[in-house]
Motif scaffolding. Structure first.
Motif, PDB file in Angstrom:
ATOM      1  N   ASP A 170     -14.710   7.444   4.162  1.00 30.21           N
ATOM      2  CA  ASP A 170     -15.029   7.982   5.207  1.00 30.21           C
ATOM      3  C   ASP A 170     -13.539   7.735   6.298  1.00 30.21           C
ATOM      4  N   GLU A 171     -13.238   6.306   6.128  1.00 27.60           N
ATOM      5  CA  GLU A 171     -12.018   5.889   6.895  1.00 27.60           C
ATOM      6  C   GLU A 171     -10.523   6.786   6.490  1.00 27.60           C
ATOM      7  N   LEU A 172     -10.664   7.176   5.312  1.00 28.18           N
ATOM      8  CA  LEU A 172      -9.570   8.094   5.063  1.00 28.18           C
ATOM      9  C   LEU A 172      -9.650   9.458   5.538  1.00 28.18           C
ATOM     10  N   ILE A 173     -10.764   9.570   5.483  1.00 23.78           N
ATOM     11  CA  ILE A 173     -10.809  11.171   6.225  1.00 23.78           C
ATOM     12  C   ILE A 173     -10.329  10.992   7.527  1.00 23.78           C
ATOM     13  N   GLN A 174     -10.998   9.940   8.306  1.00 22.78           N
ATOM     14  CA  GLN A 174     -10.480   9.803   9.639  1.00 22.78           C
ATOM     15  C   GLN A 174      -8.921   9.709   9.873  1.00 22.78           C
ATOM     16  N   ILE A 175      -8.141   8.939   8.649  1.00 25.23           N
ATOM     17  CA  ILE A 175      -6.794   8.676   8.799  1.00 25.23           C
ATOM     18  C   ILE A 175      -6.164  10.219   8.695  1.00 25.23           C
ATOM     19  N   ILE A 216      -4.727   7.374 -12.454  1.00 31.19           N
ATOM     20  CA  ILE A 216      -3.998   8.008 -11.239  1.00 31.19           C
ATOM     21  C   ILE A 216      -2.604   8.263 -11.946  1.00 31.19           C
ATOM     22  N   PRO A 217      -1.984   9.357 -11.729  1.00 30.58           N
ATOM     23  CA  PRO A 217      -0.606   9.712 -12.050  1.00 30.58           C
ATOM     24  C   PRO A 217       0.315   8.650 -11.709  1.00 30.58           C
ATOM     25  N   GLU A 218       1.386   8.335 -12.289  1.00 24.47           N
ATOM     26  CA  GLU A 218       2.300   7.224 -12.032  1.00 24.47           C
ATOM     27  C   GLU A 218       3.035   7.736 -10.916  1.00 24.47           C
ATOM     28  N   HIS A 219       3.481   8.584 -10.741  1.00 29.59           N
ATOM     29  CA  HIS A 219       4.424   9.047  -9.734  1.00 29.59           C
ATOM     30  C   HIS A 219       3.729   9.368  -8.154  1.00 29.59           C
ATOM     31  N   CYS A 220       2.564   9.074  -8.219  1.00 32.37           N
ATOM     32  CA  CYS A 220       1.376   9.556  -7.021  1.00 32.37           C
ATOM     33  C   CYS A 220       1.278   8.263  -6.113  1.00 32.37           C
ATOM     34  N   GLY A 221       1.397   8.419  -4.660  1.00 32.36           N
ATOM     35  CA  GLY A 221       0.907   7.705  -3.924  1.00 32.36           C
ATOM     36  C   GLY A 221      -0.625   7.357  -3.773  1.00 32.36           C
ATOM     37  N   LEU A 222      -0.845   5.968  -3.373  1.00 32.45           N
ATOM     38  CA  LEU A 222      -2.016   5.455  -3.477  1.00 32.45           C
ATOM     39  C   LEU A 222      -2.497   4.978  -2.184  1.00 32.45           C
ATOM     40  N   LEU A 223      -3.342   5.277  -1.294  1.00 28.60           N
ATOM     41  CA  LEU A 223      -3.872   4.910  -0.128  1.00 28.60           C
ATOM     42  C   LEU A 223      -5.408   4.465  -0.120  1.00 28.60           C
ATOM     43  N   LEU A 224      -5.753   3.091   0.096  1.00 32.10           N
ATOM     44  CA  LEU A 224      -6.913   2.716   0.338  1.00 32.10           C
ATOM     45  C   LEU A 224      -7.528   2.531   1.745  1.00 32.10           C
ATOM     46  N   GLY A 225      -8.851   2.994   1.869  1.00 35.56           N
ATOM     47  CA  GLY A 225      -9.568   3.078   2.924  1.00 35.56           C
ATOM     48  C   GLY A 225     -10.884   2.102   3.153  1.00 35.56           C
ATOM     49  N   ILE A 281       1.746  10.216   1.293  1.00 32.88           N
ATOM     50  CA  ILE A 281       0.869   9.184   1.432  1.00 32.88           C
ATOM     51  C   ILE A 281       1.540   8.112   2.309  1.00 32.88           C
ATOM     52  N   ASP A 282       3.096   8.045   2.098  1.00 35.29           N
ATOM     53  CA  ASP A 282       3.773   7.087   2.832  1.00 35.29           C
ATOM     54  C   ASP A 282       3.553   7.395   4.510  1.00 35.29           C
ATOM     55  N   GLU A 283       3.686   8.710   4.845  1.00 35.18           N
ATOM     56  CA  GLU A 283       3.077   9.133   6.336  1.00 35.18           C
ATOM     57  C   GLU A 283       1.845   8.786   6.576  1.00 35.18           C
ATOM     58  N   LEU A 284       0.897   8.952   5.789  1.00 34.86           N
ATOM     59  CA  LEU A 284      -0.641   8.839   6.041  1.00 34.86           C
ATOM     60  C   LEU A 284      -0.629   7.089   6.372  1.00 34.86           C
ATOM     61  N   ASN A 285       0.019   6.453   5.572  1.00 35.05           N
ATOM     62  CA  ASN A 285       0.047   5.001   5.498  1.00 35.05           C
ATOM     63  C   ASN A 285       0.055   4.504   6.907  1.00 35.05           C
ATOM     64  N   LYS A 286       1.215   5.229   7.680  1.00 35.30           N
ATOM     65  CA  LYS A 286       1.606   4.644   8.925  1.00 35.30           C
ATOM     66  C   LYS A 286       0.337   4.826   9.988  1.00 35.30           C
ATOM     67  N   VAL A 287      -0.791   5.523   9.794  1.00 35.84           N
ATOM     68  CA  VAL A 287      -1.841   5.679  10.327  1.00 35.84           C
ATOM     69  C   VAL A 287      -2.962   4.425  10.170  1.00 35.84           C
ATOM     70  N   ARG A 288      -2.818   4.114   8.918  1.00 33.02           N
ATOM     71  CA  ARG A 288      -3.775   3.021   8.578  1.00 33.02           C
ATOM     72  C   ARG A 288      -3.576   1.719   9.406  1.00 33.02           C
ATOM     73  N   LEU A 289      -4.597   1.130   9.957  1.00 31.27           N
ATOM     74  CA  LEU A 289      -4.469   0.005  10.465  1.00 31.27           C
ATOM     75  C   LEU A 289      -4.263  -1.188   9.529  1.00 31.27           C
ATOM     76  N   PRO A 290      -3.677  -2.023   9.838  1.00 31.78           N
ATOM     77  CA  PRO A 290      -3.169  -3.132   8.717  1.00 31.78           C
ATOM     78  C   PRO A 290      -4.440  -4.047   8.417  1.00 31.78           C
ATOM     79  N   TYR A 291      -4.734  -4.493   7.157  1.00 28.86           N
ATOM     80  CA  TYR A 291      -5.591  -5.249   6.650  1.00 28.86           C
ATOM     81  C   TYR A 291      -6.974  -4.598   6.713  1.00 28.86           C
ATOM     82  N   ASN A 292      -6.967  -3.366   6.422  1.00 34.63           N
ATOM     83  CA  ASN A 292      -8.266  -2.328   6.651  1.00 34.63           C
ATOM     84  C   ASN A 292      -9.202  -2.902   5.297  1.00 34.63           C
ATOM     85  N   ILE A 293      -8.567  -3.369   4.429  1.00 34.29           N
ATOM     86  CA  ILE A 293      -9.419  -3.934   3.208  1.00 34.29           C
ATOM     87  C   ILE A 293      -9.380  -5.583   3.146  1.00 34.29           C
TER      88      ILE A 293
END
Ligand SMILES: *Cc1c(COP(=O)(O)O)cnc(C)c1O
Length: 352
Positions: A86-91, A73-82, A233-245
């Protein structure tokens, strides 16, 4: 009381997963190999001190570090876990939905794009692939994108359920034409394909790469990840429910990825079995086997529903695609299994 449930939801049927108990399971693109016995003690030790009374690390920092190290994963990129990709598609869908917002995907393709579009109130646009080779028709795609301005475009690379990799030539034009709309490369089958659009993240700010550990051998953990521009990724992270993993997934996936060599070996074995299956299917006159860069094969037969039933009677569960899309008439999708599973499958098909 059901009147309060949205009428479009009442008209749906819930996502169907067939009962596979007692069957050789070749229907869901799972890796047929479980964690090797030699690793199990280490895995259990990694879980032993898990504090089940505490919430998980909301950022899953250790797991993110291991993913960055192992998945290029390129260093400067953001990373979001789902919780699965499927959950990331929903986010993604929840983040863009609104009046006249659209989600575009290619058909026949992965069914979750349409389902999630519908559930989140996005208008769904399906662009048909070519009938002979399930190739991406660049002109048709560009025309649809410039006319419809989708907020989200999904490209499964390799595609499910057809198994092919689209010709990368010209795909940059799709990414450009869709901007500022987001283009998501769904690389669920990347381990089997030796191909990725990850390098294009350097130049295309509206590009996102979606991955999962499901198909490489950890489907039970439910872990997907999305890579892209850090601001996005920072914006999308606001949609993620806390503790999803959850904690078990965080610790198990961290442990597994630290032993990535095992999964690479399994992937190699699956790819060599894929070649053996292709050769065997090509030797059966009534079967047409399509090229595949994934851990499954698409077959066209003279009577797919009858062959599906016969396989099931013989204890083998595959996916019947007949009736799911006009281009998939008489098609079955078969996940590559263990050598023994595959031999059993070949033997039944030879007798059909
Ligand atoms: C299987 C699959 C997924 C779902 O992956 P999960 O991480 O298990 O939710 C996503 N996209 C495609 C194209 C798939 O085939």
């Amino acid at each position: 009381m059901l009147d309060v449930i949205r009428s479009d939801i009442r008209q749906l049927t819930a996502y169907q997963v067939p009962d596979a108990r007692g069957l050789i399971k070749l229907d869901a693109m799972e890796n047929p190999y479980s964690l090797p016995a030699a690793l199990r003690a280490g895995w259990l030790a990694a879980l032993e001190h898990t504090e089940l009374n505490r919430y998980p690390d909301p950022q899953a920092r250790t797991l993110c570090e291991v993913l960055r190290q192992t998945m290029a994963i390129p260093e400067h990129c953001g990373l979001l876990l789902g919780n699965g990709s499927d959950e990331l598609i929903q986010i993604l869908a929840l983040a863009v939905t609104g009046a006249n917002q659209r989600l575009l995907a290619f058909e026949p393709g992965f069914v979750m794009y349409r389902l999630i579009a519908q559930l989140t109130g996005l208008e769904y646009i399906g662009v048909t692939l070519t009938a002979d080779a399930f190739a991406l028709d660049l002109d048709r795609a560009l025309e649809a994108i410039t006319r419809q301005h989708p907020a989200l475009t999904f490209i499964a690379y390799p595609n499910n359920p057809t198994g092919n990799l689209f010709d990368p030539q010209g795909i940059e034009k799709i990414i450009e034409a869709a901007a500022p709309g987001l283009v998501v490369f769904d690389e669920a089958y990347a381990p089997f394909a030796n191909a990725s659009f990850m390098p294009y993240l350097e130049t295309a700010p509206n590009l996102l790469i979606l991955r999962t550990v499901s198909k490489m051998g950890l489907a039970g953990l439910r872990l997907g990840y999305l890579v892209g521009a850090a601001e996005c990724i920072d914006e999308l992270n606001k949609v993620r429910l806390p503790y999803n993993i959850n904690v078990l997934t965080q610790h198990s996936a961290t442990f597994a990825l630290r032993h990535q060599a095992i999964f690479n070996q399994q992937t190699e074995q699956i790819c060599s079995e894929r070649q053996r299956l292709i050769a065997a299917f090509n030797a059966i006159a009534h079967i047409h086997c399509y090229p595949s860069a994934a851990n499954f094969l698409l077959l066209r037969l003279s009577n797919a529903p009858a062959v599906f039933d016969h396989l099931k009677q013989q204890g083998i569960l595959v996916k019947n695609l007949h009736g799911s899309h006009p281009l998939l008439n008489n098609c079955l999708r078969i996940t590559v299994g263990t050598p023994e599973d595959n031999t059993a499958l070949i033997n039944v098909l030879f007798q059909c």
